[in-house]
Structures are given as C-alpha cells and as structure tokens.
Design a protein around this motif. Structure first.
Motif, short mmCIF file in Angstrom:
data_model
loop_
_atom_site.label_atom_id
_atom_site.label_comp_id
_atom_site.label_asym_id
_atom_site.label_seq_id
_atom_site.Cartn_x
_atom_site.Cartn_y
_atom_site.Cartn_z
N PHE A 1 0.84 -1.20 0.00
CA PHE A 1 0.00 0.00 0.00
C PHE A 1 0.87 1.25 0.00
O PHE A 1 0.59 2.22 -0.72
CB PHE A 1 -0.92 -0.01 1.22
N ASP A 2 1.94 1.24 0.83
CA ASP A 2 2.86 2.38 0.85
C ASP A 2 3.52 2.57 -0.51
O ASP A 2 3.70 3.71 -0.98
CB ASP A 2 3.92 2.17 1.92
N GLU A 3 3.90 1.45 -1.15
CA GLU A 3 4.50 1.56 -2.48
C GLU A 3 3.50 2.13 -3.48
O GLU A 3 3.87 2.93 -4.36
CB GLU A 3 4.98 0.18 -2.94
N MET A 4 2.23 1.72 -3.35
CA MET A 4 1.21 2.23 -4.25
C MET A 4 1.01 3.73 -4.06
O MET A 4 0.94 4.49 -5.04
CB MET A 4 -0.11 1.49 -4.00
N THR A 5 0.91 4.17 -2.79
CA THR A 5 0.72 5.60 -2.55
C THR A 5 1.93 6.40 -3.01
O THR A 5 1.78 7.52 -3.53
CB THR A 5 0.47 5.85 -1.05
N GLU A 6 3.13 5.81 -2.84
CA GLU A 6 4.33 6.51 -3.33
C GLU A 6 4.30 6.62 -4.85
O GLU A 6 4.64 7.67 -5.41
CB GLU A 6 5.58 5.76 -2.87
N TYR A 7 3.86 5.53 -5.50
CA TYR A 7 3.76 5.57 -6.96
C TYR A 7 2.72 6.60 -7.40
O TYR A 7 2.94 7.37 -8.35
CB TYR A 7 3.38 4.18 -7.47
N LEU A 8 1.57 6.62 -6.70
CA LEU A 8 0.53 7.59 -7.05
C LEU A 8 1.02 9.02 -6.83
O LEU A 8 0.77 9.92 -7.65
CB LEU A 8 -0.72 7.34 -6.21
N GLU A 9 1.74 9.21 -5.71
CA GLU A 9 2.26 10.55 -5.43
C GLU A 9 3.25 10.99 -6.50
O GLU A 9 3.20 12.13 -6.98
CB GLU A 9 2.92 10.56 -4.05
N ASN A 10 4.14 10.06 -6.88
CA ASN A 10 5.10 10.38 -7.94
C ASN A 10 4.39 10.62 -9.27
O ASN A 10 4.80 11.51 -10.05
CB ASN A 10 6.12 9.26 -8.09
N SER A 11 3.34 9.83 -9.52
CA SER A 11 2.59 10.01 -10.77
C SER A 11 1.93 11.38 -10.81
O SER A 11 1.94 12.06 -11.84
CB SER A 11 1.53 8.91 -10.91
N VAL A 12 1.36 11.77 -9.66
CA VAL A 12 0.73 13.09 -9.60
C VAL A 12 1.77 14.19 -9.80
O VAL A 12 1.55 15.17 -10.52
CB VAL A 12 -0.01 13.27 -8.26
N ARG A 13 2.94 14.00 -9.16
CA ARG A 13 4.00 14.99 -9.33
C ARG A 13 4.46 15.06 -10.78
O ARG A 13 4.68 16.15 -11.33
CB ARG A 13 5.18 14.65 -8.43
N GLU A 14 4.61 13.88 -11.40
CA GLU A 14 5.03 13.86 -12.80
C GLU A 14 3.97 14.51 -13.68
O GLU A 14 4.31 15.23 -14.63
CB GLU A 14 5.27 12.41 -13.25
N ARG A 15 2.71 14.24 -13.37
CA ARG A 15 1.65 14.85 -14.16
C ARG A 15 1.66 16.37 -13.98
O ARG A 15 1.51 17.12 -14.96
CB ARG A 15 0.29 14.28 -13.75
N GLU A 16 1.82 16.80 -12.73
CA GLU A 16 1.90 18.24 -12.49
C GLU A 16 3.11 18.85 -13.19
O GLU A 16 3.04 19.95 -13.76
CB GLU A 16 1.96 18.51 -10.99
N LYS A 17 4.22 18.09 -13.12
CA LYS A 17 5.42 18.57 -13.80
C LYS A 17 5.21 18.62 -15.31
O LYS A 17 5.65 19.57 -15.99
CB LYS A 17 6.59 17.64 -13.46
N TYR A 18 4.51 17.59 -15.81
CA TYR A 18 4.22 17.56 -17.25
C TYR A 18 3.31 18.73 -17.64
O TYR A 18 3.53 19.38 -18.67
CB TYR A 18 3.57 16.23 -17.61
N GLU A 19 2.30 18.97 -16.81
CA GLU A 19 1.40 20.08 -17.10
C GLU A 19 2.15 21.41 -17.07
O GLU A 19 1.92 22.29 -17.91
CB GLU A 19 0.25 20.10 -16.08
N GLU A 20 3.05 21.54 -16.08
CA GLU A 20 3.83 22.77 -16.01
C GLU A 20 4.76 22.90 -17.21
O GLU A 20 4.91 23.99 -17.79
CB GLU A 20 4.65 22.77 -14.71
N ALA A 21 5.38 21.75 -17.60
CA ALA A 21 6.25 21.79 -18.78
C ALA A 21 5.44 22.12 -20.03
O ALA A 21 5.92 22.83 -20.93
CB ALA A 21 6.96 20.44 -18.93
#
Length: 535
Positions: free
Chosen positions: A282-302
């Motif tokens: 579960f912790d790995e999943m939340t970490e993956y989701l958090e990184n995915s959200v960050r990547e998406r936000e980073k992608y949106e910003e880019a």
C-alpha cells in the motif's frame, strides 16, 4: 512470521498446551496424593494370587475373630458327643429336684445364638474373602462352622499344599492361578481355623479401586484438558486477531487518507506477515501515485512552459518581421542600402522561424520515440576530432579556442548516428557562444573511459548556471535568469534535443560546475561498443 505460520503455530499450541497443562496437573496430583493409588497398583501386580490380601484380611479381622465364643450345646451336637446325647435322651423329669425350676432346652434358640455369634465374629472376613474371589471354610476343633468350598476343593488344596494340610496350623501357598491360605486362632477352650481357597484369583477389590482411581485421574485429565482448550482458543484467537486487526485498521486509515487526497500518507508497517506485506505494498502504491501526480503536475507545467516558449519564440521574430515590413511599406527604408538591410533582417528572422519549427518537429519525434537513428560503429575520438577540424574556421570567427586535456585514442568505438551526434556537439558549442559574457571564450575538452563507459567533457569559461538550475536547463523552453535577459539568444530547445539524442544512444548528459569553479561543464556518457578481440 506470516499468517499461515501463525495459524499453524496456533493450531499446534491449541493441542499441545492443553495436553501439557493436563499432564502436569495430573502428575502433581499423583505426586501429592498418589502414594495410596501406587500402593494399590503394587498390591494388584505384586500380590501372588491375592495371598497378601487374604493374610491382610485375616490379620485385620483378628480381634473380631477372637471374640467368637461357641455355644457348647451346638458344638457338642455337631461333634456327635454320645455321652452328652444319651444324657439328654435318658433325662427324666423325676430326676429334677423338686426345689429346682423345671426348664426346657430350646435348640432353635441355641442355634440362632450360634449363628449370631458366628456372624458377629466372621461376617466381615467372609465378605472380604468373597469380594476378592476366595472360598472359605471356618471350623472350630474340627467342627465346620461355615464353608462354601467346592466339592473337589480338598483334593485341589492337597495338590498345592500337600498331604495333611488339615493338621497344619497356618500356611499360604499358590500354584499357578490356584492359592490357599490357612490361619489358626487359639481360643480359651479350643482352636479356631479359617481356610481360604481360590481357583482363579481376580482381585476385584483392589482392581476395582485401581480402576476407580484411574477413572478419577482420567476424568480430571479430561476436565482440565477441556478447560485448557477453551482458554488456549481464547488466548490464541486474541493473539491472532489483535495483529490482524491492527494491520486492517492501518489499511483502512490509509484508504481513507488517499480518498481525502493525502498521497503522502505512509503506514510504515514493519511486519513480515501477509498483512504487513499488504501494508508495505500500500505504501509503495501511494508513493507511486504521489510520484505520478507529481510527474503529471510537472508535465502540465512543462506543457504550459512549452506553449509559453513557443508563443514567445514565434512572437519575437514575427514582431521583428512585422516591424521591418511596416518600415518598408511606410517608406522608412528610403534608400537602397536601408532596404537591403531590412530585407536581410526579414530573411534572418524567417530562418530563425524555420529553425524553430524544425527543432520543434525534431524534438516531438524524439519525445514520441518516432525518430529512427542511423546507427553505425564509430571511432568516437576520430569523429570528435573531425568535427572540431570542420568547424575550426567558425570557432575562429566566433573567437572560441579549443583546448584538449585528457584524450585517449584507442578502442573508443560506439554505436551512433553521425548526423545527430554532430547536432549534439553543435548545440553545446552554440550554447557556449550564445550565453558567454566575454567576446572571447575557451572550451576545454576531455575524452576518456572509465568502468567500461566512454566520457566526453566540454567545459567553458562563461557565466555558468546556478546549481539549482543545472538539472532544469535540459527541460524544454527553460531559460535561466540570464537567458531571460536576452531571449533572442536561444529557443530553449537546443539542450532538450541534446538530452533526447543522448537517450537514443543509450547514454546520458549532465551539467556540472566548470573547471576551477567557473563556467559550465557538460559531461556526456556513452556505452562502449567492443568487438570480440576487445572483449
């Protein structure tokens, strides 16, 4: 410990603990109260056909036996005393004195009295002997008072006790399953003897008591076992449920946190069982989701920066072109020389637009993985030397000097696309020229191998890039503060294209502080391509 092992352990403990507790309790009971039971067992198995039991019975009832006092008239009648009988038969009433009171003899009353005395003296002995399976015979001075011996008992007793056993005062003999015991008691007026005989000894009294003792112990064992099982089930169930309940509550709380948008929540379980593993996943999943959200936000910003950069880089040359066209239209360029300069400026801005569009198209193909490299085996050292030699005049015109420090020359082969590798080197040199602050600049080059990889370093003596921006300069349309001061110097795609080309060659590029803490250094890393002889 995983849940399967816990369940197996709990099952074993549910069986072993109650048995162990029950056995320990029974051992304690036997230790403190078992001497009597052990004595009974010893008597049961060490007693030779019950001889010890019979002798014990005769000894225990000795005082009661010695209270026997026979009724003389009955005994004399049983012994066949003729003198006494004749006296009774020839007795005449005239023989009584006139002064004596006439009295009749009641034989029934005498017999009842004899029976009462025998029961009082021998009743207990007879019951005990009968209980353990012995026949008996009681006689007083050769007068049989009571007997239940079988008809052939005398012959069998003779076989095991010998001829003339009747004359013996006491004996105790056994042969196989048969046994005989005799004991005599001296009374005031005669001798009382008791003979006990057994054909097949059972020992019902001791064995029955032993059986009762065993049943009591078994009952105690079963009772303690049942209670121990109930207690063990209760304790072990709580042990299992407490661990699982904690993990399930943690998972439930984690799900609630994720539903509320808190992707940084971590359970942090250290357990090794399945539920602990589920918490860790579960912790790995939340970490993956958090990184995915960050990547998406980073992608949106880019993406926003990309659109802003494209708009800016398109608007700048278009604005210049528009201004020059209006100058020509309004007659500001009123001489041929001015018109020529205006036309040259328009052409330059148009070329900038074409280059920007080409770079955008090329970067898009790199980013989507649609570009097909023309790979070949290249002597990278010779390739770099050729590139520098081809651009020697251009470097000279831009007042750029090249200095080589470390330069290996053997076995520097890679798989690469010559055209795109030239683009990499050209973009890096252009970056140095565009952002330098002095009219002249020096580029230091180093080529070497380490750990099976090939490295090319290019360092300049320009203004450099702050440490916090070095990773960002490879992002699309990123411009540092100094670049923003002079936006016409670049489109913001050059280093992004370099990064994509390096990825396509299985390599990488990074920016570091320049030599001596000045300028900017680019470090390119390539995988070496070794042939069979090199390997």
């Amino acid at each position: 410990m995983n849940i399967r092992k816990k369940l197996t352990l709990a099952s074993l403990l549910m069986i072993l603990l109650p048995i162990a507790v029950s056995v320990m309790l029974c051992v304690m009971v036997l230790f403190f109260h078992g001497s009597e039971n052990l004595n009974r067992l010893e008597e049961l198995y060490d007693n030779d056909n019950g001889l010890l039991n019979v002798q014990t019975i005769l000894y225990n009832y000795q005082n009661q036996i010695l209270t026997y006092e026979p009724v003389e008239e009955i005994i004399e009648a049983e012994t066949g005393n003729t003198e006494s009988n004749d006296a009774w038969e020839n007795w005449d009433e005239d023989d009584w004195d006139d002064d004596d009171e006439e009295e009749e003899v009641d034989y029934n009353a005498l017999l009842q009295e004899e029976i009462r005395r025998q029961n009082s003296a021998f009743g207990g002995v007879v019951r005990e002997l009968t209980n353990i399976g012995y026949y008996y015979e009681i006689y007083y001075d050769h007068v049989v008072l009571a007997s239940d011996l079988p008809e052939d008992a005398a012959e069998k007793i003779t076989d095991i006790a010998g001829e003339g056993y009747e004359k013996l005062a006491s004996f105790a003999v056994a042969d196989g399953n048969s046994s005989a015991v005799k004991r005599s008691y001296i009374l005031e007026e005669g001798t009382l003897s008791i003979l006990a005989y057994c054909e097949n000894y059972v020992g019902s009294s001791s064995s029955s008591q032993v059986i009762r003792d065993i049943l009591s112990i078994l009952g105690l064992f079963v009772a303690v076992l049942v209670v121990s099982i109930v207690i063990s089930i209760f304790i072990l169930t709580r042990w299992l449920s407490s661990g699982m309940k904690k993990s399930l509550n943690q998972l439930s709380e984690g799900v609630r946190q994720v539903q509320d948008g808190n992707l940084s929540y971590r359970i942090g379980s250290k357990k090794k069982d399945e539920l602990g593993k589920a918490c860790q996943e579960f912790d790995e999943m939340t970490e993956y989701l958090e990184n995915s959200v960050r990547e998406r936000e980073k992608y949106e910003e880019a993406k926003k920066q990309l659109l802003a950069g494209i708009s800016h880089d398109l608007r700048t040359p278009l604005t210049s072109i528009k201004a020059y066209v209006e100058g020509l239209r309004d007659g500001i360029a009123n001489t041929e020389e001015k018109k020529r300069r205006y036309y040259d400026a328009i052409r330059t801005r148009t070329e900038d637009l074409a280059e920007l569009i080409d770079n955008l198209s090329l970067f898009s193909r790199f980013d989507r993985g649609e570009y097909h490299y023309s790979m070949e085996r290249i002597d990278f050292g010779g390739f770099v030397n050729s590139f520098f030699k081809e651009h020697e005049i251009e470097f000279k015109n831009n007042r750029l000097s090249l200095v080589k420090t470390v330069w290996e020359r053997k076995n520097l082969f890679i798989q690469g696309d010559r055209q795109q590798l030239k683009r990499v080197l050209g973009n890096l040199i252009d970056n140095t020229i565009k952002y330098r602050e002095k009219p002249e600049s020096v580029v230091t080059a180093a080529l070497y191998t380490a750990d099976g990889r090939l490295y090319l370093e290019l360092s300049d003596d320009g203004p450099g890039v702050p440490e916090e921006e070095r990773d960002k300069i490879f992002d699309t349309f990123f411009r540092g503060d100094k670049a923003r001061q002079n936006p016409g110097n670049g489109s913001g795609l050059g280093l992004s294209i370099v990064k994509e080309i390096m990825k396509g060659h299985g390599g990488s590029i990074r920016a570091e502080e320049g030599v001596g803490g000045k300028g900017l250094k680019f470090v390119m890393e390539f995988p070496l391509d070794r042939d069979e002889d090199d390997r």
